[in-house]
Motif scaffolding. Structure first.
Motif: not given
Length: 246
Positions: A163-171
């Motif tokens: 989730e934290q990676l997704q918040q940084r625009n990581v697909w």
């Protein structure tokens, strides 16, 4: 020192020499010759590392039964990047690539995955702290030196980390083999990306699947129904690099 670790094998020990990590001693098999090993010995000797030449029985005992290729080094543990530091790197990187392991338990698979991840330009390998493969001597040897150059980061909550990676625009793409999943080659893998690989037997856990932005499959043309997780990781990483280079 009690917190020291042992590194076995020519490639891992060579990577250790190049890293500059403190090394307390080097053991070399008596009669072990070759230009690469001789240069390695001279490199450690120049750093003031004590070198002992040992019989095979002693080397085998020090390696705890593992394959050592005639060289073993004892050194301080490698300091891993923190999770918060990795998130900072991800935010600043143009095309960050990460590998996430959901329950990979075999140390050899872990080492082989690290080898592929480093070769294809991943920033780090991420895995849960519990019930996953240790980065032991076997994993380090299987990494062929990649364990010295690639960060391995363990997190308490894998779903939260995704989730934290997704918040940084990581697909986040989860590799799964069920029917209906698009082939990874049909997806756009050129942006910030994390590949999630599952357990050797059961694959991705339900919660991990649900956290992924997309599930994908690897094309299979023969009678074998699945690939070893380390092989599958290498195939998926190659596709990412192919797209980015193309």
């Amino acid at each position: 020192m009690s917190d020291e670790t042992k590194i076995h094998g020519v490639n891992p020990v060579q990577a250790l020499l190049e890293s500059g990590r403190p090394v307390s001693s080097l053991w070399v098999l008596k009669g072990r010759h070759g230009k690469r090993v001789e240069e390695m010995i001279e490199g450690f000797r120049a750093r003031g590392v004590p070198i002992q030449f040992c019989e095979r029985t002693a080397m085998d005992r020090m390696a705890d039964g593992g394959a050592h290729q005639g060289v073993i080094a004892r050194c301080a543990p490698r300091e891993a990047m923190s999770w918060d530091d990795l998130l900072d790197v991800v935010e600043k990187a143009k095309q960050p690539l990460l590998v996430i392991l959901d329950g990979v338990e075999d140390p050899h698979n872990l080492g082989a995955i690290m080898r592929s991840a480093e070769a294809f330009g991943a920033l780090a390998v991420i895995l849960p702290k519990d019930r996953t493969a240790p980065l032991n001597a076997g994993a380090i040897k299987a990494s062929a030196g990649a364990a010295e150059r690639l960060d391995l980061i363990r997190v308490t909550n894998l779903a939260r980390a995704i989730e934290q990676l997704q918040q940084r625009n990581v697909w986040v793409i989860g590799l799964a083999g069920e029917a209906g999943a698009p082939l990874i080659g049909t997806l756009d893998c050129k942006g910030p990306l994390a590949l999630v690989m599952g357990n050797e037997g059961s694959g991705l856990r339900r919660l991990t699947r649900e956290r992924c932005d997309q599930l994908a499959a690897i094309p299979m043309g023969g009678g074998v129904g699945s690939l070893n997780v380390s092989v599958a990781t290498g195939v998926a990483l190659y596709e990412v690099l192919r797209q980015r280079a193309g």
